[in-house]
Design a protein around this motif. Structure first.
Motif, PDB file in Angstrom:
ATOM      1  N   GLN A 152       0.828  -1.205   0.000  1.00 49.04           N
ATOM      2  CA  GLN A 152       0.000   0.000   0.000  1.00 49.04           C
ATOM      3  C   GLN A 152       0.867   1.262   0.000  1.00 49.04           C
ATOM      4  O   GLN A 152       0.538   2.246  -0.665  1.00 49.04           O
ATOM      5  N   CYS A 155       1.964   1.868  -3.469  1.00 44.85           N
ATOM      6  CA  CYS A 155       0.849   2.410  -4.255  1.00 44.85           C
ATOM      7  C   CYS A 155       0.731   3.917  -4.034  1.00 44.85           C
ATOM      8  O   CYS A 155       0.576   4.689  -4.990  1.00 44.85           O
ATOM      9  N   GLN A 159       1.859   7.085  -6.866  1.00 41.67           N
ATOM     10  CA  GLN A 159       0.930   8.132  -7.294  1.00 41.67           C
ATOM     11  C   GLN A 159       1.499   9.525  -7.032  1.00 41.67           C
ATOM     12  O   GLN A 159       1.348  10.433  -7.857  1.00 41.67           O
ATOM     13  N   LYS A 187     -11.616   5.959  -3.378  1.00 38.85           N
ATOM     14  CA  LYS A 187     -11.231   5.004  -4.421  1.00 38.85           C
ATOM     15  C   LYS A 187      -9.732   4.725  -4.397  1.00 38.85           C
ATOM     16  O   LYS A 187      -9.202   4.069  -5.291  1.00 38.85           O
ATOM     17  N   CYS A 189      -7.308   6.951  -4.712  1.00 41.48           N
ATOM     18  CA  CYS A 189      -6.542   7.871  -5.552  1.00 41.48           C
ATOM     19  C   CYS A 189      -5.898   8.947  -4.674  1.00 41.48           C
ATOM     20  O   CYS A 189      -6.593   9.631  -3.912  1.00 41.48           O
ATOM     21  N   CYS A 343      -0.031  -2.359  -4.634  1.00 38.96           N
ATOM     22  CA  CYS A 343      -1.425  -2.748  -4.857  1.00 38.96           C
ATOM     23  C   CYS A 343      -2.081  -1.718  -5.781  1.00 38.96           C
ATOM     24  O   CYS A 343      -1.590  -0.597  -5.947  1.00 38.96           O
ATOM     25  N   GLU A 344      -3.164  -2.091  -6.397  1.00 40.72           N
ATOM     26  CA  GLU A 344      -3.913  -1.168  -7.242  1.00 40.72           C
ATOM     27  C   GLU A 344      -4.675  -0.166  -6.369  1.00 40.72           C
ATOM     28  O   GLU A 344      -5.144  -0.529  -5.282  1.00 40.72           O
ATOM     29  N   PRO A 345      -4.804   1.088  -6.805  1.00 39.32           N
ATOM     30  CA  PRO A 345      -5.492   2.092  -5.975  1.00 39.32           C
ATOM     31  C   PRO A 345      -6.878   1.663  -5.517  1.00 39.32           C
ATOM     32  O   PRO A 345      -7.252   1.903  -4.362  1.00 39.32           O
ATOM     33  N   GLU A 346      -7.628   1.024  -6.413  1.00 43.41           N
ATOM     34  CA  GLU A 346      -8.991   0.645  -6.035  1.00 43.41           C
ATOM     35  C   GLU A 346      -9.026  -0.448  -4.968  1.00 43.41           C
ATOM     36  O   GLU A 346     -10.085  -0.711  -4.366  1.00 43.41           O
ATOM     37  N   LEU A 347      -7.868  -1.091  -4.724  1.00 41.36           N
ATOM     38  CA  LEU A 347      -7.794  -2.118  -3.682  1.00 41.36           C
ATOM     39  C   LEU A 347      -7.265  -1.564  -2.360  1.00 41.36           C
ATOM     40  O   LEU A 347      -7.098  -2.317  -1.397  1.00 41.36           O
TER      41      LEU A 347
END
Length: 375
Positions: A152, A155, A159, A187, A189, A343-347
């Motif tokens: 996390q 991630c 960004q 989300k 972001c 990890c992906e932002p939405e996760l």
């Protein structure tokens, strides 16, 4: 012309109602006398703040109070930032003008969005309509029961680096990066906020005020009096933020500029001409007696961190600003390509809103940070 200063768009005590407002008159540039601005054109092309319903106050920072609000025209939830006009006798503060000018030109998923500028009844009542973000990282770090995992953290930092690369490619230095100026939507972001201290720069760099960036995130060249600033000061702050997220606490929590320099030396070793050409000629070097510390202690601070992670931190913490990692360098780091993968932002986990404790989470971000670091 008398102008009544308004508070949050409401009528000041003793001030005339909007329909009874004094005429807005300007002296003619050619000829004699004055001309009057019709009431229907007093706001120019700006919408009125009355088209927004304030839901709650979410913070107050250096440059204004921020509300969560609803746009009654679009039904969208936004952040409404009232520009501070304290003791301003010649119009809008320059910090707000700079912020508005920059943000209107910026469009990136990892940069907070300025949607429009709206006005109240009088010239001093000005609001910025910003994209609403549910959290800021400073509040999250204070209230999270379980710290961010390394996946996390990667991630989040990726960004931030993407947003910075976008800024730096446009010759913009943020100059106040810290966890409370990083916002997060529900989300996942992450958005860089608070552009009140941001500046554009050119070549050759022009002198700028050195006392910028909250103390805990301030690069050593700023502490030692350098006035020509580059994007490297933002990258030092990224190193501090990455380390803070990994360690679950601030890395360099200095209580004064002298203490801040000492903490940096304890962590990275004593700088010298070999690793930082020109170091001995920095404006404030003669004012400090630096401890003799020949070792870099990052590995001792983060014994569990991979070699790639340590390389990235060391690259971000280069004493010589010219050798320090850029946003592009950092994005290309092998640290982000090894396990645990970002990890992906939405996760990203979602969190309950801590609105009563949040720093002004659209463009100020100083309330929480004031408790955590000296500006």
């Amino acid at each position: 012309m008398r102008i009544t200063i308004m508070a949050d768009g409401d009528r000041a005590e003793g001030a005339p109602a909007e329909s009874e407002a004094e005429p807005l008159r300007f002296q003619r540039l050619w000829g004699e006398g004055y001309f009057e601005v019709p009431a229907s054109e007093r706001l120019g092309k700006c919408r009125s703040v009355k088209e927004f319903e304030k839901l709650n106050r979410i913070g107050e920072g250096t440059y204004g109070i921020v509300y969560r609000a609803r746009d009654t025209v679009t039904d969208e939830t936004v952040a409404l930032k009232k520009v501070r006009m304290d003791n301003e006798k010649e119009g809008m503060p320059i910090s707000s003008l700079r912020e508005i000018t920059l943000l209107l030109e910026l469009q990136h998923p990892n940069i907070v969005e300025l949607k429009e500028v709206v006005v109240g009844n009088h010239l001093e009542s000005i609001f910025l309509v910003m994209g609403y973000c549910e959290q800021d990282l400073a509040s999250l770090l204070e209230n999270m029961q379980t710290p961010f995992s390394e996946a996390q953290v990667k991630c989040i930092i990726l960004q931030v680096l993407k947003g910075l690369q976008y800024l730096h490619e446009r010759y913009i230095i943020h100059r106040d990066l810290k966890v409370s100026n990083l916002l997060m939507t529900d989300k996942g972001c992450v958005k860089i906020a608070d552009f009140g201290l941001a500046r554009t720069y050119g070549m050759p760099p022009q002198p700028m005020t050195p006392k910028v960036v909250t103390l805990w995130y301030r690069a050593p060249e700023l502490l030692l009096g350098v006035t020509t600033q580059t994007t490297s000061i933002d990258m030092w702050a990224v190193g501090c933020i990455l380390a803070e997220l990994l360690a679950h606490k601030p890395l360099l929590p200095g209580t004064s500029e002298i203490h801040q320099i000492d903490l940096i030396v304890q962590l990275l070793g004593t700088p010298n001409e070999n690793i930082w050409p020109g170091f001995s000629k920095l404006p404030l070097v003669s004012q400090y007696t630096l401890r003799k510390q020949p070792y870099n202690n990052l590995k001792h601070k983060f014994p569990w961190l991979s070699e790639a992670g340590l390389r990235l931190l060391n690259f971000l913490f280069m004493y010589d600003p010219k050798k320090r990692a850029t946003a592009k360098d950092s994005l290309d780091s092998s640290y982000f390509k090894e396990k645990p993968l970002p990890c992906e932002p939405e996760l990203m986990p979602t969190f309950p809103h801590h609105r009563n404790k949040r720093a002004a989470s659209t463009s100020t971000g100083t309330e929480t940070q004031a408790k955590r670091a000296k500006p």
